[in-house]
Design a protein around this motif. Structure first.
Motif, PDB file in Angstrom:
ATOM      1  N   GLU A  45     -24.179   2.722 -10.110  1.00 31.13           N
ATOM      2  CA  GLU A  45     -23.015   2.302  -9.330  1.00 31.13           C
ATOM      3  C   GLU A  45     -21.786   3.129  -9.693  1.00 31.13           C
ATOM      4  N   ILE A  46     -21.586   3.393 -10.968  1.00 31.08           N
ATOM      5  CA  ILE A  46     -20.425   4.193 -11.374  1.00 31.08           C
ATOM      6  C   ILE A  46     -20.560   5.621 -10.848  1.00 31.08           C
ATOM      7  N   ALA A  47     -21.769   6.163 -10.905  1.00 31.60           N
ATOM      8  CA  ALA A  47     -21.989   7.551 -10.462  1.00 31.60           C
ATOM      9  C   ALA A  47     -21.832   7.708  -8.958  1.00 31.60           C
ATOM     10  N   ASN A  48     -22.119   6.655  -8.187  1.00 27.00           N
ATOM     11  CA  ASN A  48     -22.182   6.804  -6.732  1.00 27.00           C
ATOM     12  C   ASN A  48     -21.011   6.170  -5.984  1.00 27.00           C
ATOM     13  N   ARG A  49     -19.985   5.773  -6.703  1.00 22.12           N
ATOM     14  CA  ARG A  49     -18.786   5.238  -6.045  1.00 22.12           C
ATOM     15  C   ARG A  49     -17.587   6.113  -6.376  1.00 22.12           C
ATOM     16  N   ASP A  50     -16.723   6.244  -5.394  1.00 25.23           N
ATOM     17  CA  ASP A  50     -15.501   7.023  -5.642  1.00 25.23           C
ATOM     18  C   ASP A  50     -14.631   6.352  -6.689  1.00 25.23           C
ATOM     19  N   ARG A  51     -14.572   5.033  -6.654  1.00 24.97           N
ATOM     20  CA  ARG A  51     -13.798   4.284  -7.643  1.00 24.97           C
ATOM     21  C   ARG A  51     -14.433   2.910  -7.791  1.00 24.97           C
ATOM     22  N   VAL A  52     -14.534   2.469  -9.027  1.00 19.17           N
ATOM     23  CA  VAL A  52     -15.126   1.164  -9.285  1.00 19.17           C
ATOM     24  C   VAL A  52     -14.575   0.632 -10.604  1.00 19.17           C
ATOM     25  N   SER A  53     -14.293  -0.641 -10.646  1.00 18.90           N
ATOM     26  CA  SER A  53     -13.780  -1.282 -11.864  1.00 18.90           C
ATOM     27  C   SER A  53     -14.828  -2.243 -12.400  1.00 18.90           C
ATOM     28  N   ALA A  54     -14.594  -2.738 -13.597  1.00 20.80           N
ATOM     29  CA  ALA A  54     -15.513  -3.719 -14.177  1.00 20.80           C
ATOM     30  C   ALA A  54     -15.584  -4.978 -13.314  1.00 20.80           C
ATOM     31  N   SER A  55     -14.442  -5.401 -12.766  1.00 20.04           N
ATOM     32  CA  SER A  55     -14.455  -6.604 -11.921  1.00 20.04           C
ATOM     33  C   SER A  55     -15.244  -6.361 -10.649  1.00 20.04           C
ATOM     34  N   ASP A  56     -15.197  -5.135 -10.110  1.00 17.31           N
ATOM     35  CA  ASP A  56     -16.012  -4.803  -8.931  1.00 17.31           C
ATOM     36  C   ASP A  56     -17.490  -4.972  -9.246  1.00 17.31           C
ATOM     37  N   LEU A  57     -17.911  -4.439 -10.395  1.00 13.10           N
ATOM     38  CA  LEU A  57     -19.324  -4.514 -10.773  1.00 13.10           C
ATOM     39  C   LEU A  57     -19.753  -5.959 -11.017  1.00 13.10           C
ATOM     40  N   THR A  58     -18.895  -6.730 -11.654  1.00 15.63           N
ATOM     41  CA  THR A  58     -19.216  -8.142 -11.888  1.00 15.63           C
ATOM     42  C   THR A  58     -19.468  -8.859 -10.577  1.00 15.63           C
ATOM     43  N   SER A  59     -18.589  -8.623  -9.594  1.00 18.64           N
ATOM     44  CA  SER A  59     -18.707  -9.294  -8.305  1.00 18.64           C
ATOM     45  C   SER A  59     -19.882  -8.780  -7.501  1.00 18.64           C
ATOM     46  N   ASP A  60     -20.014  -7.456  -7.382  1.00 17.76           N
ATOM     47  CA  ASP A  60     -21.016  -6.872  -6.491  1.00 17.76           C
ATOM     48  C   ASP A  60     -22.442  -7.004  -7.017  1.00 17.76           C
ATOM     49  N   LEU A  61     -22.601  -6.949  -8.332  1.00 12.28           N
ATOM     50  CA  LEU A  61     -23.945  -7.009  -8.913  1.00 12.28           C
ATOM     51  C   LEU A  61     -24.304  -8.399  -9.428  1.00 12.28           C
ATOM     52  N   GLY A  62     -23.353  -9.313  -9.418  1.00 13.62           N
ATOM     53  CA  GLY A  62     -23.628 -10.669  -9.896  1.00 13.62           C
ATOM     54  C   GLY A  62     -23.865 -10.725 -11.392  1.00 13.62           C
ATOM     55  N   LEU A  63     -23.215  -9.852 -12.133  1.00 13.87           N
ATOM     56  CA  LEU A  63     -23.412  -9.807 -13.583  1.00 13.87           C
ATOM     57  C   LEU A  63     -22.433 -10.735 -14.289  1.00 13.87           C
ATOM     58  N   ASP A  64     -22.846 -11.273 -15.406  1.00 10.51           N
ATOM     59  CA  ASP A  64     -21.961 -12.070 -16.243  1.00 10.51           C
ATOM     60  C   ASP A  64     -20.875 -11.160 -16.809  1.00 10.51           C
ATOM     61  N   PRO A  65     -19.601 -11.549 -16.707  1.00  9.44           N
ATOM     62  CA  PRO A  65     -18.522 -10.673 -17.191  1.00  9.44           C
ATOM     63  C   PRO A  65     -18.653 -10.294 -18.663  1.00  9.44           C
ATOM     64  N   GLY A  66     -19.051 -11.245 -19.501  1.00 10.49           N
ATOM     65  CA  GLY A  66     -19.205 -10.937 -20.921  1.00 10.49           C
ATOM     66  C   GLY A  66     -20.325  -9.945 -21.170  1.00 10.49           C
ATOM     67  N   TYR A  67     -21.448 -10.127 -20.462  1.00 13.87           N
ATOM     68  CA  TYR A  67     -22.582  -9.219 -20.609  1.00 13.87           C
ATOM     69  C   TYR A  67     -22.189  -7.805 -20.177  1.00 13.87           C
ATOM     70  N   LEU A  68     -21.485  -7.702 -19.032  1.00 11.80           N
ATOM     71  CA  LEU A  68     -21.062  -6.384 -18.558  1.00 11.80           C
ATOM     72  C   LEU A  68     -20.061  -5.754 -19.517  1.00 11.80           C
ATOM     73  N   SER A  69     -19.143  -6.552 -20.049  1.00  7.13           N
ATOM     74  CA  SER A  69     -18.146  -6.010 -20.977  1.00  7.13           C
ATOM     75  C   SER A  69     -18.809  -5.397 -22.204  1.00  7.13           C
ATOM     76  N   ARG A  70     -19.809  -6.090 -22.747  1.00  3.61           N
ATOM     77  CA  ARG A  70     -20.517  -5.564 -23.920  1.00  3.61           C
ATOM     78  C   ARG A  70     -21.276  -4.281 -23.562  1.00  3.61           C
ATOM     79  N   MET A  71     -21.851  -4.241 -22.361  1.00  2.00           N
ATOM     80  CA  MET A  71     -22.576  -3.054 -21.926  1.00  2.00           C
ATOM     81  C   MET A  71     -21.639  -1.858 -21.795  1.00  2.00           C
ATOM     82  N   LEU A  72     -20.483  -2.067 -21.185  1.00  2.00           N
ATOM     83  CA  LEU A  72     -19.532  -0.976 -21.009  1.00  2.00           C
ATOM     84  C   LEU A  72     -18.998  -0.477 -22.351  1.00  2.00           C
ATOM     85  N   LYS A  73     -18.806  -1.365 -23.295  1.00  2.00           N
ATOM     86  CA  LYS A  73     -18.357  -0.944 -24.625  1.00  2.00           C
ATOM     87  C   LYS A  73     -19.409  -0.065 -25.283  1.00  2.00           C
TER      88      LYS A  73
END
Length: 308
Positions: A45-73
Motif C-alpha cells: 500500500e505504501i509503495a503503490n499510493r502517492d500519499r498514505v498515512s497510518a490512519s489511512d492504512l488503519t481505515s482502509d485495511l481494517g488493521l488495529d491501530p496499535g498493531y499497525l503502529s508497532r509494525m511501522l516502528k
C-alpha cells in the motif's frame, strides 16, 4: 415445495483453505521473505499510493491501530519506511518507502509475480480467462473493486447465453417467488423460439455483463410490423440498485423506435413489483389483468402497452 438452497458456507471455507495452502500463507513468512502477509500488504500500500498515512492504512485495511503502529516502528528501525509532514496539511504525516524499503518491496513483488505465473502456467488461454472472470465475479459480488461510473457493459447474445438465462430465471424465481419448474420450461420455449426465428434487423437480446459475469438480460421480439414484445427482463440480485433494469428497458425501447415499431407490449405478474415500477416509469400503461394458476401459484397476470 421449493427445495432449500444449499449452504454456501462450507464451499467458501473449503476454497479459503485450499488457496491459503496453495500460495503458502500458512508459513510464518511470505515467499521466503522476512515479512508476514500483513507486513507485505502494508508495504504494498505504501509503495503503490502517492500519499498514505497510518490512519489511512488503519481505515482502509481494517488493521488495529496499535498493531499497525508497532509494525511501522519496526519498519522505521530497519530503515524501510520514513514519515514526512504532508505538503498541504501540517498535522498529517505521510509514509514513504526509503531506498531500502523500495528494494525490499521490489523483491517481494517479483516473488509474488513468479508464484502466480507458476500457478497459471498449467492453464491454457481459455482456462486462464475463465479463472480471471471468476475472480472478478467473486470480487464484484463481495463488494470489492474500484468504484467505476459504468459497472457493466451491454452486449448482444452469443452461444451459451440462452442456457444461462433459462437456468437463472428458473433458480431466481423459484427462490424469490416459489415458482416451480414449469416457469423454467416456459423461459426455455421463449428463448428457443427466439433463436430459431431470430431477425437481427427487428429483434434483439441484450446481455449485461461485468468481468465475464452475466448480470441480467432482456429481449425484444417482433410480433408484427408495428408491434414488438418486451420479454424476460431479469437482473441478478447482486446487481440490483445499479439502475440496470431501467437501462435494459430503455435500450430495448430505443431499439424498438429505431425499427419503426408503433407499440411495445409485455406480459408480467402483479407480484413483480420492481419490474412494474420500471415499466410505469417508461410510460407503459396497464391494459388488462386476469387471474391464472401457473408455475404452481395463483397469480394475477398483467398486460401492459406503450405507444411509441
Amino acid at each position: 415445495m421449493v427445495e432449500a438452497e444449499p449452504d454456501p458456507v462450507p464451499a467458501v471455507r473449503r476454497f479459503t483453505r485450499f488457496y491459503t495452502r496453495r500460495i503458502g500463507l500458512l508459513n510464518g513468512s511470505l515467499l521466503d521473505s522476512p515479512f508476514t502477509l500483513s507486513e507485505a500488504r502494508v508495504l504494498f500500500e505504501i509503495a503503490n499510493r502517492d500519499r498514505v498515512s497510518a490512519s489511512d492504512l488503519t481505515s482502509d485495511l481494517g488493521l488495529d491501530p496499535g498493531y499497525l503502529s508497532r509494525m511501522l516502528k519496526r519498519f522505521e528501525s530497519r530503515g524501510l519506511v520514513d514519515r514526512r509532514p504532508s505538503a498541504d496539511d501540517g498535522r498529517r504525516r505521510d509514509l514513504r518507502l526509503t531506498a531500502a524499503g523500495q528494494a525490499a518491496f521490489a523483491r517481494l513483488d517479483e516473488g509474488s509475480r513468479r508464484q502466480v505465473a507458476e500457478i497459471l502456467s498449467s492453464l491454457n488461454a481459455i482456462d486462464r480467462r475463465r479463472l480471471v472472470e471468476a475472480l472478478e465475479t467473486v470480487e464484484f459480488l463481495l463488494g470489492g473493486g474500484a468504484a467505476i461510473s459504468e459497472p457493466y457493459i451491454l452486449r448482444p447474445h452469443r452461444p451459451g447465453d440462452m442456457g444461462h438465462i433459462v437456468s437463472r430465471h428458473g433458480a431466481l424465481y423459484a427462490r424469490e417467488y416459489g415458482w416451480d419448474e414449469t416457469f423454467e420450461a416456459l423461459v426455455a420455449e421463449i428463448v428457443a423460439s427466439f433463436i430459431r426465428n431470430f431477425d437481427p434487423k427487428r429483434e434483439r437480446c441484450w446481455i449485461a455483463e461485468r468481468g465475464g459475469a452475466i448480470l441480467g438480460s432482456i429481449f425484444l421480439i417482433r410480433e408484427s410490423d408495428e408491434v414488438a414484445r418486451l420479454r424476460l427482463l431479469y437482473v441478478e440480485p447482486a446487481a440490483r440498485g445499479l439502475g440496470l433494469g431501467r437501462r435494459l428497458v430503455a435500450e430495448c425501447l430505443a431499439f424498438a423506435r429505431s425499427c419503426g415499431y408503433r407499440r411495445v407490449t409485455l406480459w408480467t405478474n402483479d407480484i413483480l413489483h420492481a419490474a412494474r415500477r420500471i415499466y410505469q416509469a417508461e410510460g407503459f400503461r396497464l391494459v388488462r389483468e386476469e387471474p391464472h394458476h401457473s408455475f404452481g401459484k395463483d397469480l394475477v397476470g398483467q398486460y401492459w402497452e406503450l405507444e411509441l
